[in-house]
Design a protein around this motif. Structure first.
Motif, PDB file in Angstrom:
ATOM      1  N   SER A   6       0.808  -1.205   0.000  1.00 36.46           N
ATOM      2  CA  SER A   6       0.000   0.000   0.000  1.00 36.46           C
ATOM      3  C   SER A   6       0.840   1.254   0.000  1.00 36.46           C
ATOM      4  N   THR A   7       2.086   1.173   0.447  1.00 30.74           N
ATOM      5  CA  THR A   7       2.946   2.357   0.461  1.00 30.74           C
ATOM      6  C   THR A   7       4.381   1.931   0.254  1.00 30.74           C
ATOM      7  N   ALA A   8       5.192   2.896  -0.178  1.00 30.67           N
ATOM      8  CA  ALA A   8       6.625   2.655  -0.290  1.00 30.67           C
ATOM      9  C   ALA A   8       7.275   2.436   1.055  1.00 30.67           C
ATOM     10  N   PRO A   9       6.919   3.236   2.082  1.00 31.52           N
ATOM     11  CA  PRO A   9       7.508   3.007   3.402  1.00 31.52           C
ATOM     12  C   PRO A   9       7.270   1.597   3.905  1.00 31.52           C
ATOM     13  N   ALA A  10       6.082   1.066   3.619  1.00 30.23           N
ATOM     14  CA  ALA A  10       5.799  -0.287   4.081  1.00 30.23           C
ATOM     15  C   ALA A  10       6.739  -1.282   3.434  1.00 30.23           C
ATOM     16  N   THR A  11       7.021  -1.097   2.123  1.00 28.66           N
ATOM     17  CA  THR A  11       7.911  -2.005   1.429  1.00 28.66           C
ATOM     18  C   THR A  11       9.312  -1.958   2.038  1.00 28.66           C
ATOM     19  N   GLY A  12       9.778  -0.737   2.322  1.00 31.28           N
ATOM     20  CA  GLY A  12      11.091  -0.594   2.935  1.00 31.28           C
ATOM     21  C   GLY A  12      11.170  -1.243   4.295  1.00 31.28           C
ATOM     22  N   LEU A  13      10.108  -1.119   5.054  1.00 30.42           N
ATOM     23  CA  LEU A  13      10.099  -1.717   6.385  1.00 30.42           C
ATOM     24  C   LEU A  13      10.079  -3.234   6.308  1.00 30.42           C
ATOM     25  N   ARG A  14       9.358  -3.752   5.309  1.00 30.64           N
ATOM     26  CA  ARG A  14       9.337  -5.205   5.145  1.00 30.64           C
ATOM     27  C   ARG A  14      10.753  -5.730   4.901  1.00 30.64           C
ATOM     28  N   ALA A  15      11.488  -4.989   4.088  1.00 30.97           N
ATOM     29  CA  ALA A  15      12.837  -5.431   3.764  1.00 30.97           C
ATOM     30  C   ALA A  15      13.776  -5.304   4.945  1.00 30.97           C
ATOM     31  N   ALA A  16      13.454  -4.396   5.842  1.00 32.14           N
ATOM     32  CA  ALA A  16      14.378  -4.098   6.948  1.00 32.14           C
ATOM     33  C   ALA A  16      14.245  -5.040   8.113  1.00 32.14           C
ATOM     34  N   VAL A  17      13.088  -5.700   8.241  1.00 34.46           N
ATOM     35  CA  VAL A  17      12.867  -6.505   9.427  1.00 34.46           C
ATOM     36  C   VAL A  17      13.326  -7.934   9.206  1.00 34.46           C
ATOM     37  N   ARG A  18      13.716  -8.564  10.292  1.00 36.56           N
ATOM     38  CA  ARG A  18      14.046  -9.982  10.269  1.00 36.56           C
ATOM     39  C   ARG A  18      13.076 -10.665  11.187  1.00 36.56           C
ATOM     40  N   ARG A  19      12.153 -11.386  10.620  1.00 33.69           N
ATOM     41  CA  ARG A  19      11.017 -11.849  11.397  1.00 33.69           C
ATOM     42  C   ARG A  19      11.304 -13.146  12.130  1.00 33.69           C
ATOM     43  N   SER A  20      10.531 -13.357  13.174  1.00 33.33           N
ATOM     44  CA  SER A  20      10.632 -14.575  13.956  1.00 33.33           C
ATOM     45  C   SER A  20       9.922 -15.712  13.240  1.00 33.33           C
ATOM     46  N   ASP A  21      10.411 -16.944  13.469  1.00 34.20           N
ATOM     47  CA  ASP A  21       9.727 -18.104  12.909  1.00 34.20           C
ATOM     48  C   ASP A  21       8.410 -18.367  13.627  1.00 34.20           C
ATOM     49  N   ARG A  22       8.309 -17.926  14.852  1.00 37.19           N
ATOM     50  CA  ARG A  22       7.087 -18.100  15.638  1.00 37.19           C
ATOM     51  C   ARG A  22       6.661 -16.731  16.162  1.00 37.19           C
ATOM     52  N   PRO A  23       6.191 -15.870  15.287  1.00 39.70           N
ATOM     53  CA  PRO A  23       5.932 -14.477  15.708  1.00 39.70           C
ATOM     54  C   PRO A  23       4.866 -14.355  16.776  1.00 39.70           C
ATOM     55  N   VAL A  24       3.858 -15.226  16.752  1.00 41.73           N
ATOM     56  CA  VAL A  24       2.785 -15.111  17.735  1.00 41.73           C
ATOM     57  C   VAL A  24       3.319 -15.369  19.142  1.00 41.73           C
ATOM     58  N   LEU A  25       4.147 -16.414  19.285  1.00 38.76           N
ATOM     59  CA  LEU A  25       4.730 -16.700  20.599  1.00 38.76           C
ATOM     60  C   LEU A  25       5.704 -15.605  21.017  1.00 38.76           C
ATOM     61  N   GLY A  26       6.436 -15.065  20.041  1.00 37.84           N
ATOM     62  CA  GLY A  26       7.346 -13.966  20.357  1.00 37.84           C
ATOM     63  C   GLY A  26       6.605 -12.739  20.839  1.00 37.84           C
ATOM     64  N   ILE A  27       5.502 -12.420  20.145  1.00 39.76           N
ATOM     65  CA  ILE A  27       4.673 -11.287  20.578  1.00 39.76           C
ATOM     66  C   ILE A  27       4.110 -11.549  21.967  1.00 39.76           C
ATOM     67  N   ALA A  28       3.688 -12.791  22.216  1.00 38.99           N
ATOM     68  CA  ALA A  28       3.174 -13.136  23.549  1.00 38.99           C
ATOM     69  C   ALA A  28       4.238 -12.912  24.614  1.00 38.99           C
ATOM     70  N   ALA A  29       5.499 -13.230  24.295  1.00 39.30           N
ATOM     71  CA  ALA A  29       6.591 -13.055  25.265  1.00 39.30           C
ATOM     72  C   ALA A  29       6.799 -11.579  25.607  1.00 39.30           C
ATOM     73  N   VAL A  30       6.919 -10.721  24.573  1.00 38.04           N
ATOM     74  CA  VAL A  30       7.197  -9.306  24.854  1.00 38.04           C
ATOM     75  C   VAL A  30       6.001  -8.618  25.494  1.00 38.04           C
ATOM     76  N   MET A  31       4.777  -9.023  25.115  1.00 40.92           N
ATOM     77  CA  MET A  31       3.603  -8.410  25.722  1.00 40.92           C
ATOM     78  C   MET A  31       3.427  -8.857  27.171  1.00 40.92           C
ATOM     79  N   LEU A  32       3.774 -10.108  27.451  1.00 42.67           N
ATOM     80  CA  LEU A  32       3.742 -10.560  28.844  1.00 42.67           C
ATOM     81  C   LEU A  32       4.767  -9.784  29.661  1.00 42.67           C
ATOM     82  N   GLY A  33       5.936  -9.533  29.076  1.00 43.96           N
ATOM     83  CA  GLY A  33       6.938  -8.730  29.770  1.00 43.96           C
ATOM     84  C   GLY A  33       6.450  -7.318  30.031  1.00 43.96           C
ATOM     85  N   ALA A  34       5.824  -6.705  29.017  1.00 46.99           N
ATOM     86  CA  ALA A  34       5.295  -5.346  29.196  1.00 46.99           C
ATOM     87  C   ALA A  34       4.192  -5.330  30.256  1.00 46.99           C
TER      88      ALA A  34
END
Length: 532
Positions: A6-34
């Motif tokens: 939908s945007t150029a910035p989004a494309t750049g951000l996609r390229a910049a991130v290195r995603r987790s193989d289990r993103p849902v569990l990773g998100i659960a970990a950081v949100m539990l910490g917060a």
């Protein structure tokens, strides 16, 4: 078929991130910490009387238990987001989580005051890394079209943890298990550590960024903001500038923050790029987060203090009232996240701050007869406003983040949140204290000793003590004591009304600041368009 971002910035951000193989569990970990971080800050404040009583501490000594815990979190905040980028969120959460869980096991067994304070410092330094690590991990591990749900979880834990803490601490107190104020972390934090170990990718230390770490900036900012936090937290108790301790903390903290700003303007690799912070898309949301923290004091301090002081309710009973703020977030925050796909975040911000102001205005009809149920309508309104404002605010801030700015803005958001809440708490507490003194004096002007009106009221109040004298023994003297208590009660009620008015006006001021926000670029939080 092809996927067109939908945007150029989004494309750049996609390229910049290195995603987790289990993103849902990773998100659960950081949100539990917060969640653990926010919950501990609030539950320590609510449970301070139980901690003092159990450990045999006086009021003055006990007050530093929560102060050093919060100040230590502020010390580590400027460095936490950056170190998560350099060392990896996984390493940061594993190390800090392990130390925090171990340090949380010990306080109930400690009877030496200095050791207890040292443990609180260690606990604050470690748990303070949890929240800044969360937002960066969400952006790095999820595709942009899923960021909105990560933000949803981030916003949910903030309001929910702040308002569920009263009920939880009340249950610990009523069951005689005050130790679980600390020990709850020995159960929750290892779960976070396990999730982080399983779900987060192993990433080597960034050898390029590590030498560029602005250690001087980290020291200046961390210690400076920590000292300012401590000065604000102790200000009302020690009567602000009449206290050498408070003056010293605020002056030293202020000088270090100035040194930090000068250093950041001159160093080659600053921790926070100052030109980024003065942009309206960063500075205004940071100020709005502080105002949001101030607005939350209506439910965070004014309401609980009224119910404790005027109605004599226990923490568990107060928690039953605050649950009407916490529990609706389960539905409200996801709803706001869905609406943000179709409605400008600025409009949602205006609605959120206006609703917070409305909820506070509804409480300005307060009398000494109000109990928990009388606050139900205003609490439901406040719940809506808090959910809309924080979710829209974080979404707007995230929509302007680039990968290079993520660490700095995550730290800025956390500093603004902590300072906004602390400034709001300090201002409201002092405001209520001063207004109560003013109203006590004004009411007392109508009760001149020896006047017919004063004597008549005192005689009437002394009646019940005539047949059953207690305490002072003299019914007339006891009647005067009851009269003094009633004068103070009404003075406090009037002070709380003024405090609700203050929160309402400050929240409306937030709406004026929203007018300074420019429209977001095409939003990377929306799903990509699928074209044949």
């Amino acid at each position: 078929m092809t996927v067109q971002a939908s945007t150029a910035p989004a494309t750049g951000l996609r390229a910049a991130v290195r995603r987790s193989d289990r993103p849902v569990l990773g998100i659960a970990a950081v949100m539990l910490g917060a969640f653990i971080s926010s919950l501990n800050t609030k539950i320590t404040t609510f449970g301070l009387a139980d901690i003092r009583g159990a450990l045999g501490l006086g009021f003055d000594d006990g007050s530093w238990i929560s102060t050093v815990f919060g100040a230590a979190q502020m010390v580590v905040t400027p460095a936490a987001a950056w170190m998560s980028t350099v060392l990896s969120t996984r390493r940061v959460l594993l190390w800090t989580g392990t130390v925090f869980a171990a340090a949380s096991l010990l306080p109930p067994f400690v009877h030496d005051y200095d050791t207890l304070i040292a443990l609180q410092v260690v606990r604050g330094l470690t748990v303070g890394a949890f929240i800044p690590a969360a937002l960066g991990f969400v952006l790095r591990s999820l595709a942009p079209q899923w960021w909105i749900w990560g933000i949803c979880a981030y916003a949910f834990r903030f309001v929910f943890s702040q308002n569920i803490a009263g009920a939880l601490e009340g249950w610990y107190s009523d069951t005689g298990h005050w130790e679980w104020i600390f020990w709850q972390n020995t159960l929750l934090t290892p779960l976070m550590v396990v999730l982080a170990a399983i779900a987060m990718p192993r990433r080597p230390v960034d050898r390029v960024l590590l030498p560029r770490t602005d250690w001087a900036g980290i020291v200046y900012a961390g210690i400076g903001f920590g000292l300012l936090y401590a000065g604000l937290d102790q200000g009302n108790r020690l009567d602000w500038f009449n206290s050498g301790m408070v003056c010293g903390l605020l002056l030293a903290g202020g000088l270090l923050v100035v040194a930090f700003l000068i250093h950041e303007a001159r160093t080659e690799y600053p921790l926070i790029h100052l030109p980024v912070l003065v942009r309206p898309t960063v500075a205004v949301p940071a100020l709005l987060i502080s105002i949001y923290g101030f607005g939350s004091t209506a439910t965070g301090f004014v309401l609980p203090d009224y119910l404790t002081r005027i109605q004599g309710l226990r923490q568990l009973q107060i928690g039953d009232v605050l649950d009407w703020i916490a529990l609706p977030q389960i539905v409200l925050v996801p709803l706001v996240s869905l609406l943000l796909r179709h409605i400008d975040a600025r409009l949602m911000l205006v609605f959120g701050f206006a609703t917070i102001a409305l909820g506070s205005w509804m409480d300005t009809g307060l009398t000494h007869d109000w109990a928990g149920g009388d606050f139900l309508p205003s609490q439901c309104v406040e719940a809506v406003g808090l959910a809309f404002a924080i979710t829209a605010l974080i979404t707007y801030a995230i929509s302007h983040i680039t990968p290079a700015q993520a660490a700095a803005i995550a730290a800025t958001i956390q500093i603004a949140r902590l300072f906004g809440s602390e400034v709001g708490s300090a201002v409201i507490q002092t405001f209520v204290r001063v207004r109560e003194q003013t109203y006590s004096n004004l009411i007392g002007l109508h009760l001149i000793g020896g006047s017919t009106a004063a004597e008549g009221v005192a005689t009437q109040l002394a009646g019940p003590f005539g047949s059953r004298p207690t305490g002072l023994g003299d019914p007339a003297a006891q009647g005067l004591v009851v009269l003094a208590i009633r004068v103070q009660r009404e003075a406090f009620v009037l002070a709380y009304i003024d405090a609700f008015w203050l929160v309402a006006w400050v929240s409306l001021f937030g709406i004026l600041l929203v007018l300074l926000l420019r429209r977001s670029p095409p939003n990377p939080l929306t799903p990509p368009r699928i074209t044949p």
